[in-house]
Design an enzyme around this catalytic site. Structure first.
Site, PDB file in Angstrom:
ATOM      1  N   TRP A 175       0.787  -1.124  -0.235  1.00 20.94           N
ATOM      2  CA  TRP A 175      -0.023  -0.016   0.062  1.00 20.94           C
ATOM      3  C   TRP A 175       0.828   1.459   0.123  1.00 20.94           C
ATOM      4  CZ3 TRP A 175      -4.210  -1.377   4.027  1.00 20.94           C
ATOM      5  CH2 TRP A 175      -5.277  -2.296   3.559  1.00 20.94           C
ATOM      6  N   HIS A 189      12.802  -1.918  -0.669  1.00 16.27           N
ATOM      7  CA  HIS A 189      12.158  -1.698  -1.753  1.00 16.27           C
ATOM      8  C   HIS A 189      12.834  -0.252  -2.330  1.00 16.27           C
ATOM      9  CE1 HIS A 189       8.767   0.132  -4.079  1.00 16.27           C
ATOM     10  NE2 HIS A 189       8.337  -1.021  -4.086  1.00 16.27           N
ATOM     11  N   GLU A 215      11.944   2.378  -3.653  1.00 13.31           N
ATOM     12  CA  GLU A 215      11.779   3.759  -3.251  1.00 13.31           C
ATOM     13  C   GLU A 215      12.407   4.219  -2.030  1.00 13.31           C
ATOM     14  OE1 GLU A 215       7.359   3.146  -3.179  1.00 13.31           O
ATOM     15  OE2 GLU A 215       7.536   2.953  -5.372  1.00 13.31           O
ATOM     16  N   GLY A 236       1.574  -2.875  -6.352  1.00 14.07           N
ATOM     17  CA  GLY A 236       1.507  -1.520  -5.887  1.00 14.07           C
ATOM     18  C   GLY A 236      -0.039  -0.670  -6.011  1.00 14.07           C
ATOM     19  N   GLY A 237      -0.079  -0.120  -6.890  1.00 15.43           N
ATOM     20  CA  GLY A 237      -1.321   0.738  -7.226  1.00 15.43           C
ATOM     21  C   GLY A 237      -2.694   0.191  -7.238  1.00 15.43           C
TER      22      GLY A 237
HETATM   23  P1  13P Z   1       3.092  -0.663  -8.965  1.00 12.06           P
HETATM   24  O1  13P Z   1       2.261  -1.900  -8.977  1.00 12.06           O
HETATM   25  O2  13P Z   1       2.116   0.617  -8.590  1.00 12.06           O
HETATM   26  O3  13P Z   1       3.941  -0.546 -10.358  1.00 12.06           O
HETATM   27  O4  13P Z   1       4.209  -0.813  -7.638  1.00 12.06           O
HETATM   28  C1  13P Z   1       4.907  -1.889  -7.700  1.00 12.06           C
HETATM   29  C2  13P Z   1       5.525  -1.739  -6.211  1.00 12.06           C
HETATM   30  O5  13P Z   1       6.339  -1.071  -6.073  1.00 12.06           O
HETATM   31  C3  13P Z   1       5.268  -2.903  -5.330  1.00 12.06           C
HETATM   32  O6  13P Z   1       6.007  -2.965  -4.287  1.00 12.06           O
END
Ligand code: 13P
Length: 249
Positions: free
Chosen positions: A11, A95, A97, A234-235
């Protein structure tokens, strides 16, 4: 080797505790009786609410990060034993990020992997190359270095408790999923590396997840690939209908 398919929602910095409770209540009736293992990595402030809401549903709750020390003067940080106390079963580590915006290094992530294992949490170690690295043809070199550095000093019996998530940075949040062929090629590379490092028995037990723009319409073609055991979403995990479709792929 039978590996349980699993779908993990990440999330990121979305959803309050109240929203987490609502989501889990709405998700449960939409999940088919036979489906992948369902996991949700939720924000720290929603962990307790999510663990309580998921009790008895089979849905597993995890955190998105933790510190590499069990306690100390680290303002704003959360440790493995704090996560353990909140009842989570897994934690995302490294991750992209975290690497990109919070300068996390492989050696820091490696120490987190060790702490998570000590606390009996399942580490989901995230690795993946950036767009420029793929353009240069360095994608496998990058993965190999991430694996070597993040999995130093780990024994084969510990390795089988670790999940690896391959998330090419260029596919995260961009709508550009790796083709099933590219994803399989990279997962096979990872599995071969794990086999050389930990032996084929441990490597065969380890779950490898693909992440990067996974959606209801591409999950099935990814899941049929030999070395893809699940997805890190993710999204599309923020919306209960799309997440349920992915889980019921
Ligand atoms: P998305 O599915 O939004 O591309 O993100 C992937 C993600 O970073 C899952 O950890």
């Amino acid at each position: 080797m039978s590996r349980v398919p699993q779908i993990v929602g990440n999330w990121k910095m979305y959803k309050t505790a109240a929203a987490a409770r609502e989501f889990i209540a709405a998700l449960q009736p939409l999940i088919a009786p036979v489906c992948a293992r369902v996991c949700l990595a939720v924000p720290f402030t929603a962990l307790e609410a999510a663990v309580a809401a998921a009790k008895g549903t089979g849905i597993r709750i995890g955190a998105q990060n933790m510190h590499d020390q069990n306690e100390g003067a680290f303002t704003g940080e959360i440790s493995a034993c704090m996560l353990q106390e909140s009842g989570v079963s897994f934690v995302l580590l490294g991750h992209s990020e975290r690497r990109q915006y919070f300068a996390e290094t492989n050696s820091f992530i490696h120490r987190k992997v060790q702490r998570a294992l000590e606390a009996r949490l399942i580490p989901i170690l995230c690795i993946g190359e950036q767009f420029q690295e793929r353009e240069r043809g360095d994608q496998k070199k990058v993965l190999q270095m991430q694996l070597e550095e993040c999995l130093q000093e780990i024994f084969p019996d510990e390795a089988s408790r670790i999940i690896i998530a391959y998330e090419p940075v260029w596919a995260i949040g961009t709508g550009k999923t790796a083709t099933p062929g590219i994803a399989q090629e990279m997962h096979q590379f990872i599995r071969n590396w794990l086999g050389k490092r930990f032996g084929s028995e441990s490597a065969g037990k380890m779950s490898l997840l693909y992440g990067g723009s996974v959606k209801p319409d591409n999950i099935a073609e990814l899941m049929v690939q030999t070395d893809i055991d699940g997805a890190l979403v993710g999204g599309a995990s923020l919306n209960v209908e799309s997440f349920a479709q992915i889980v019921n792929y």
